[in-house]
Motif scaffolding. Structure first.
Motif, short mmCIF file in Angstrom:
data_model
loop_
_atom_site.label_atom_id
_atom_site.label_comp_id
_atom_site.label_asym_id
_atom_site.label_seq_id
_atom_site.Cartn_x
_atom_site.Cartn_y
_atom_site.Cartn_z
N ILE A 223 38.91 -42.89 47.25
CA ILE A 223 38.38 -43.18 48.59
C ILE A 223 39.13 -42.41 49.67
O ILE A 223 38.52 -41.78 50.54
CB ILE A 223 38.45 -44.70 48.87
N LYS A 224 40.46 -42.44 49.63
CA LYS A 224 41.24 -41.79 50.68
C LYS A 224 41.00 -40.29 50.72
O LYS A 224 40.81 -39.70 51.80
CB LYS A 224 42.73 -42.08 50.48
N LYS A 225 40.99 -39.67 49.56
CA LYS A 225 40.79 -38.22 49.49
C LYS A 225 39.40 -37.85 49.98
O LYS A 225 39.22 -36.86 50.71
CB LYS A 225 41.00 -37.75 48.06
N ARG A 226 38.41 -38.63 49.61
CA ARG A 226 37.02 -38.33 50.02
C ARG A 226 36.84 -38.50 51.52
O ARG A 226 36.19 -37.68 52.18
CB ARG A 226 36.04 -39.23 49.26
N VAL A 227 37.39 -39.56 52.09
CA VAL A 227 37.27 -39.78 53.53
C VAL A 227 37.96 -38.65 54.29
O VAL A 227 37.42 -38.13 55.28
CB VAL A 227 37.88 -41.15 53.93
N ALA A 228 39.14 -38.22 53.82
CA ALA A 228 39.85 -37.12 54.48
C ALA A 228 39.02 -35.85 54.48
O ALA A 228 39.08 -35.06 55.44
CB ALA A 228 41.18 -36.88 53.78
N SER A 229 38.23 -35.64 53.44
CA SER A 229 37.42 -34.42 53.36
C SER A 229 36.36 -34.36 54.45
O SER A 229 35.91 -33.29 54.83
CB SER A 229 36.76 -34.31 51.98
N HIS A 230 35.94 -35.53 54.95
CA HIS A 230 34.97 -35.55 56.06
C HIS A 230 35.56 -34.94 57.33
O HIS A 230 34.83 -34.44 58.18
CB HIS A 230 34.52 -36.98 56.38
N PHE A 231 36.87 -35.00 57.46
CA PHE A 231 37.52 -34.62 58.71
C PHE A 231 38.18 -33.24 58.65
O PHE A 231 38.74 -32.78 59.63
CB PHE A 231 38.59 -35.65 59.09
N SER A 232 38.14 -32.60 57.49
CA SER A 232 38.79 -31.30 57.35
C SER A 232 37.81 -30.17 57.63
O SER A 232 36.60 -30.38 57.68
CB SER A 232 39.37 -31.15 55.93
N GLY A 233 38.35 -28.96 57.79
CA GLY A 233 37.49 -27.80 58.04
C GLY A 233 37.19 -27.62 59.51
O GLY A 233 37.53 -28.45 60.36
N HIS A 234 36.50 -26.54 59.80
CA HIS A 234 36.17 -26.20 61.19
C HIS A 234 34.66 -26.02 61.31
O HIS A 234 34.16 -24.93 61.56
CB HIS A 234 36.91 -24.92 61.60
N ASN A 235 33.95 -27.10 61.10
CA ASN A 235 32.49 -27.08 61.18
C ASN A 235 32.08 -27.42 62.61
O ASN A 235 32.41 -28.49 63.12
CB ASN A 235 31.90 -28.11 60.21
N ILE A 236 31.38 -26.52 63.29
CA ILE A 236 31.09 -26.71 64.72
C ILE A 236 29.64 -27.13 64.98
O ILE A 236 29.22 -27.16 66.13
CB ILE A 236 31.38 -25.41 65.50
N ASN A 237 28.87 -27.45 63.92
CA ASN A 237 27.48 -27.81 64.20
C ASN A 237 27.41 -29.17 64.89
O ASN A 237 28.30 -30.00 64.77
CB ASN A 237 26.62 -27.77 62.93
N SER A 238 26.33 -29.38 65.62
CA SER A 238 26.21 -30.56 66.48
C SER A 238 26.19 -31.84 65.68
O SER A 238 26.74 -32.87 66.11
CB SER A 238 24.93 -30.46 67.33
#
Length: 463
Positions: A223-238
C-alpha cells in the motif's frame, strides 16, 4: 561555506495546469534565511488569450501583457535567480510545475529542491482553520497587498517564510528541504501522518477530498509504495494536477492477499463510484440475457444491452459471450431457435403461432426454457478459496455460491470447517459481477489446491 538561500516564487497563469496554460506574471524573492536580499518581478506575454475568469481573479488582461516579454526572453534571468536555491512557494508543486515546464520549453533542464509553505505552516503552526495564503495572513497578522498578483503574493509568502523560520524550534523546515524528504512529493493538502501510517502490506487505499468524500480507490501489493507512486514524477497534465490538489486524506484496509484486494477494490468502486477511478468502470457489464413471456404464452430468451430500468437474468461483458451462452443453452435444452432472440425485443412484440410452422407444445417449450434458466442460475459451482491470513492466527476465505461471488472474510486458524454453511458465517457479503467472477475463476483455475467444497471443480465447470 555559503549560506543556503531560498527563491520564494509566485506566478499568475492563464489556467490551472502547466501543459495547457502559460505564465502571465512571475515574482521571485531571494531570501538568505534571515532577510530578503534580492527581488525580481515582471509581467509575461503568454502568447495566447487570457480567459475572462482569470482576468476577474488576477486583474491581468490581454492589453497589460501585450508589450511584456515572452517567457523565453526572461528565461535566463529566471534560471539565474533559481539556480542553487531552494524553490519556495505556497502550494509549491503548482508554481514549480509551471516554471520547470516553461524553462524546459526555453531549452533549460532545471530541477530544484522544494519547500511548500502550506505544508511547513501545517507542521509549525498546527490547528489553524485554513492554510490558504489569504487566511494565513489574516491569522498571523501578515500584511497582504495586491492579492492574486505575483508580487503581492510573493512578498506575503516571504513574510510568512520568515515567521516560520523564527517559530521553527524543532527544525521542521530543515527536515523538509532534505533532498530525499518524502514531504516534498506529497500533495499540498495531505496531512503527512496520513502517508506515514500507511502499511507495506496488500490491501486497498482510499483518497478523500476536502469534504471527506472518497475520490479514488486503489489496490496494492504494498500500500505505501503504491500510494507514493501516485505522487512521484513530473506529470503536468490537468487531470493529475487536479487529482493531487483534491487529496485531503488517505485511509486503508489491509487484505491478506492480492486477490482479496482486487475484489475489495472492485466492489468499492462499484459502490462509491469515485470521481478519479476510470479503469474499472469500463468493466461494467454491457449485455444481458432476458426472459419474457409473450401474450400467447410462449417464453422467449433474448440478448440485449443492459438497462438499469429492466432486470436481466444474467450479465455479460461482451455480446460474443452472451450469444455463445444462449446458443449453448438452446442446444443443451433443445429450445427452438425461433424463440431465441439475439437483440432485445421491443415491448409488446408477440410471437404468433401462425408465423411458424409446426409450433412446439407451449407447456413443453416453456418447461425447457425454465430448465435452462434453472441450470444457468443454480448449477454453477459453489466453493471456497482458502488462503493465508493477515496473520498466523487466521486464514482468508472467499466464498462463491452457485457461480456468484458471495463474500470474503477471515477464519481463525484453529477453526474446524466441515460444511459450506460454516464458511458463510465468517465472510462479509459483497455484490457479485462478471469482472469479479472472471478474477476468481482465473485464480481458482491457477490454484486448485486452495479450493474447498468442490471436488469436481474444473475449467469446464466455470465456463
Amino acid at each position: 561555506m555559503k549560506k543556503q538561500e531560498y527563491a520564494i516564487v509566485d506566478i499568475e497563469t492563464t489556467g490551472g495546469n502547466a501543459s495547457g496554460s502559460r505564465i502571465t506574471e512571475i515574482a521571485i524573492v531571494i531570501h538568505d534565511g534571515i532577510n530578503v536580499i534580492d527581488r525580481y518581478e515582471t509581467l509575461v506575454n503568454p502568447e495566447r488569450e487570457i480567459p475572462a475568469a482569470i482576468f476577474g481573479l488576477t486583474g491581468i488582461n490581454n492589453e497589460m501583457v501585450a508589450n511584456a516579454p515572452v517567457f523565453d526572453a526572461i528565461s535566463d534571468k529566471v534560471l539565474e535567480m533559481l539556480t542553487d536555491r531552494i524553490f519556495v512557494a505556497h502550494n509549491v508543486n503548482f508554481d514549480y510545475s509551471f516554471v520547470r515546464h516553461q524553462l524546459e520549453q526555453a531549452g533549460f533542464k532545471w530541477t530544484a529542491r522544494k519547500l511548500c509553505t502550506v505544508r511547513a505552516a501545517r507542521k509549525i503552526k498546527p490547528g489553524l482553520s485554513s492554510y490558504s495564503l489569504g487566511n494565513l495572513c489574516n491569522s498571523l497578522d501578515i500584511v497582504l497587498e495586491n492579492r492574486h498578483r505575483a508580487g503581492g503574493d510573493a512578498d506575503a509568502t516571504a513574510l510568512l517564510f520568515s515567521l516560520l523560520l523564527e517559530w521553527d524550534d524543532t527544525g521542521e523546515i530543515e527536515k523538509m528541504i532534505l533532498k530525499t524528504a518524502q514531504d516534498q512529493r506529497l500533495p499540498p493538502n495531505l496531512p503527512p501522518d496520513d502517508f506515514t501510517q500507511l502499511p507495506e502490506k496488500p490491501g486497498v487505499y482510499y483518497f478523500y477530498n476536502q469534504v471527506k468524500k472518497v475520490i479514488y480507490v486503489g489496490k496494492a501489493v504494498n500500500i505505501k509504495k503504491r500510494v507514493a507512486s501516485h505522487f512521484s514524477g513530473h506529470n503536468i497534465n490537468s487531470q493529475r494536477q487536479n487529482f493531487l490538489r483534491d487529496i485531503y486524506g488517505i485511509s486503508f484496509e489491509i487484505c491478506a492477499t492480492e486477490l482479496m484486494a482486487l475484489l475489495l477494490e472492485c466492489t468499492e468502486i462499484k459502490q462509491l463510484w469515485p470521481t478519479y477511478n476510470r479503469a474499472l468502470k469500463r468493466f461494467e457489464p454491457k449485455y444481458g440475457l432476458y426472459q419474457y413471456e409473450a401474450r400467447n404464452g410462449y417464453k422467449y430468451l433474448a440478448i440485449g444491452k443492459v438497462n438499469k430500468f429492466q432486470v436481466c437474468t444474467y450479465e455479460f461483458n461482451s455480446l460474443y459471450d452472451a450469444i455463445n451462452l444462449l446458443r449453448s443453452l438452446s442446444e443443451q435444452f433443445k429450445i427452438d431457435q425461433r424463440f431465441c432472440k439475439y437483440s432485445k425485443p421491443e415491448e409488446g412484440v408477440v410471437f404468433q403461432n401462425n408465423d411458424i410452422e409446426d409450433s412446439p407444445d407451449v407447456s413443453l417449450h416453456n418447461e425447457q426454457v425454465d430448465n435452462a434458466i434453472d441450470f444457468l442460475l443454480n448449477q454453477r459451482p459453489s466453493f471456497a478459496i482458502i488462503d493465508k491470513g493477515r496473520s498466523t492466527d487466521e486464514r482468508s476465505c472467499i466464498w462463491v455460491e452457485k457461480g456468484h461471488f458471495y463474500g470474503m472474510g477471515y477464519i481463525p486458524s484453529d477453526a474446524s470447517i466441515t460444511e459450506p454453511s460454516e464458511v458463510k458465517n465468517y465472510v462479509t457479503p459483497y455484490k457479485s459481477n462478471q469482472y469479479i467472477m472472471h478474477l476468481i475463476f482465473a485464480y481458482a483455475e491457477k490454484h486448485p489446491n486452495k479450493i474447498l467444497f468442490n471436488k469436481q471443480f474444473s475449467k469446464q465447470a466455470l465456463s
